[in-house]
Design an enzyme around this catalytic site. Structure first.
Site, PDB file in Angstrom:
ATOM      1  N   LYS A  13      -2.508  -1.717  -4.559  1.00 33.76           N
ATOM      2  CA  LYS A  13      -2.356  -0.798  -3.423  1.00 33.76           C
ATOM      3  C   LYS A  13      -0.888  -0.657  -3.031  1.00 33.76           C
ATOM      4  O   LYS A  13      -0.376   0.447  -2.866  1.00 33.76           O
ATOM      5  CB  LYS A  13      -3.172  -1.284  -2.211  1.00 33.76           C
ATOM      6  CG  LYS A  13      -4.657  -1.477  -2.488  1.00 33.76           C
ATOM      7  CD  LYS A  13      -5.413  -1.972  -1.280  1.00 33.76           C
ATOM      8  CE  LYS A  13      -5.024  -3.349  -0.789  1.00 33.76           C
ATOM      9  NZ  LYS A  13      -5.369  -4.469  -1.706  1.00 33.76           N
ATOM     10  N   ARG A  87     -10.068  -2.273   7.072  1.00 34.47           N
ATOM     11  CA  ARG A  87     -10.732  -3.318   6.287  1.00 34.47           C
ATOM     12  C   ARG A  87     -12.088  -3.668   6.854  1.00 34.47           C
ATOM     13  O   ARG A  87     -12.785  -4.506   6.285  1.00 34.47           O
ATOM     14  CB  ARG A  87      -9.868  -4.587   6.316  1.00 34.47           C
ATOM     15  CG  ARG A  87      -8.905  -4.661   5.163  1.00 34.47           C
ATOM     16  CD  ARG A  87      -7.972  -5.828   5.433  1.00 34.47           C
ATOM     17  NE  ARG A  87      -7.645  -6.540   4.259  1.00 34.47           N
ATOM     18  CZ  ARG A  87      -6.458  -6.449   3.649  1.00 34.47           C
ATOM     19  NH1 ARG A  87      -5.536  -5.630   4.077  1.00 34.47           N
ATOM     20  NH2 ARG A  87      -6.214  -7.165   2.586  1.00 34.47           N
ATOM     21  N   ARG A 126       2.450 -12.816  -9.051  1.00 35.25           N
ATOM     22  CA  ARG A 126       3.237 -11.846  -8.270  1.00 35.25           C
ATOM     23  C   ARG A 126       4.407 -12.490  -7.516  1.00 35.25           C
ATOM     24  O   ARG A 126       4.298 -13.592  -6.995  1.00 35.25           O
ATOM     25  CB  ARG A 126       2.327 -11.172  -7.231  1.00 35.25           C
ATOM     26  CG  ARG A 126       3.111 -10.300  -6.258  1.00 35.25           C
ATOM     27  CD  ARG A 126       2.242  -9.479  -5.388  1.00 35.25           C
ATOM     28  NE  ARG A 126       1.329 -10.274  -4.571  1.00 35.25           N
ATOM     29  CZ  ARG A 126       0.417  -9.734  -3.776  1.00 35.25           C
ATOM     30  NH1 ARG A 126       0.298  -8.427  -3.701  1.00 35.25           N
ATOM     31  NH2 ARG A 126      -0.379 -10.505  -3.070  1.00 35.25           N
ATOM     32  N   ARG A 160       4.270 -15.071  -1.951  1.00 36.68           N
ATOM     33  CA  ARG A 160       3.571 -15.106  -0.678  1.00 36.68           C
ATOM     34  C   ARG A 160       2.796 -16.406  -0.507  1.00 36.68           C
ATOM     35  O   ARG A 160       2.240 -16.939  -1.468  1.00 36.68           O
ATOM     36  CB  ARG A 160       2.607 -13.914  -0.592  1.00 36.68           C
ATOM     37  CG  ARG A 160       3.271 -12.693  -0.049  1.00 36.68           C
ATOM     38  CD  ARG A 160       2.458 -11.444  -0.181  1.00 36.68           C
ATOM     39  NE  ARG A 160       1.044 -11.554   0.176  1.00 36.68           N
ATOM     40  CZ  ARG A 160       0.208 -10.529   0.149  1.00 36.68           C
ATOM     41  NH1 ARG A 160       0.653  -9.326  -0.191  1.00 36.68           N
ATOM     42  NH2 ARG A 160      -1.062 -10.686   0.453  1.00 36.68           N
ATOM     43  N   ARG A 171      -9.902 -14.436   0.268  1.00 38.03           N
ATOM     44  CA  ARG A 171      -9.552 -13.017   0.453  1.00 38.03           C
ATOM     45  C   ARG A 171     -10.544 -12.122  -0.281  1.00 38.03           C
ATOM     46  O   ARG A 171     -10.936 -11.066   0.216  1.00 38.03           O
ATOM     47  CB  ARG A 171      -8.122 -12.762  -0.057  1.00 38.03           C
ATOM     48  CG  ARG A 171      -7.057 -13.255   0.914  1.00 38.03           C
ATOM     49  CD  ARG A 171      -5.737 -13.509   0.233  1.00 38.03           C
ATOM     50  NE  ARG A 171      -5.080 -12.326  -0.268  1.00 38.03           N
ATOM     51  CZ  ARG A 171      -4.049 -12.356  -1.117  1.00 38.03           C
ATOM     52  NH1 ARG A 171      -3.575 -13.524  -1.535  1.00 38.03           N
ATOM     53  NH2 ARG A 171      -3.500 -11.247  -1.520  1.00 38.03           N
TER      54      ARG A 171
END
Ligand code: AP5
Length: 219
Positions: A13, A87, A126, A160, A171
């Protein structure tokens, strides 16, 4: 054009939102980025938010709707890309009301579909530039020069706190329990479009462009 990018953590996203900003001058509204800014501010609210995010749970609707409302008031000539918002059904209803009040209709909700195994690989590899927000991956999108951001030259590259397997499991659970119901919600409104997020970043971008062009022709 006002569009929502929907998809589980790691679907791409943020990566695609940044491309849309560059190409169409739209404004990216990422509730994840806003909440990370709140946590970095060190306020009481920021500390509370940090604990929830690190567990991989959702922050309260009240907080995120408030953040989005502030940004919508600022306006954007090229339209908004909602990245990571809404969400929950309560957030989706609130967004609908806010946009209606501003006479700014939603053009499309684009679901980026990715297999769970690929999500784990994407999230655990990431890293991002803390200065300009560029997103990288150890294997699929490393920086050209080790430790230096391609976009702005910063060496402030970070991972992160919630990009670990425990938080990711939570998540994903939150996504399937609370967010995936929005696919039916936007389908019923005739706004849902789907793209194959397993394709390369360029191919996903092209598919999103196709979905957007379809909307422009219709409007
Ligand atoms: P948020 O920051 O929104 O995280 P997320 O939804 O979990 O999504 P990510 O940012 O992890 O993934 P992405 O889909 O943007 O993927 P990316 O482009 O980086 O939210 C974090 C937390 O904040 C939540 O858990 C919650 O606590 C809170 N929160 C946020 N919004 C909220 C809300 N509305 N309500 C309540 N709480 C909220 O890509 C991932 C990796 O894959 C990158 O390395 C990238 O290079 C790579 N990649 C991307 N596309 C491709 C491709 N096509 N092929 C191969 N690799 C790719």
């Amino acid at each position: 054009m006002n569009i929502i990018l929907l998809g589980p953590p790691g679907a791409g996203k943020g990566t695609q939102a940044r491309r849309l900003v560059e190409k169409h001058g739209m404004m990216q509204l990422s509730t994840g980025d806003m909440l990370r800014a709140a946590r970095a501010s060190g306020t009481a609210m920021g500390r509370k938010v940090a604990e929830v995010m690190d567990r991989g749970e959702l922050v309260t609707d009240e907080i995120v709707i408030g953040l989005i409302e502030e940004q919508l008031d600022a306006g954007a000539s090229g339209g908004f890309i909602f990245d990571g918002f809404p969400r929950t059904l309560a957030q989706a209803d609130a967004l609908g009301e806010l946009l209606e009040r501003k006479a700014q209709p939603l053009s499309a909700a684009i679901e980026i579909q990715v297999d769970d195994d690929a999500l784990v690989r994407r999230i655990t590899g990431r890293f991002t530039c803390a200065d300009c927000g560029a997103v990288y991956h150890d294997e699929t999108r490393p920086t050209e020069k080790d430790g230096v951001c391609d976009s702005c030259g910063s060496t402030n590259l970070q991972r992160r706190a919630d990009d670990n397997e425990d938080s990711l499991r939570q998540r994903l659970l939150e996504y399937y329990k609370k967010t995936s119901t929005l696919l039916g919600y936007y389908y019923a409104l005739g706004l849902l479009r789907r793209v194959d997020g397993m394709a390369s970043t360029d191919e996903v971008a092209a598919a999103i462009e196709g979905a957007i062009r379809g909307e422009l022709v219709r409007s």
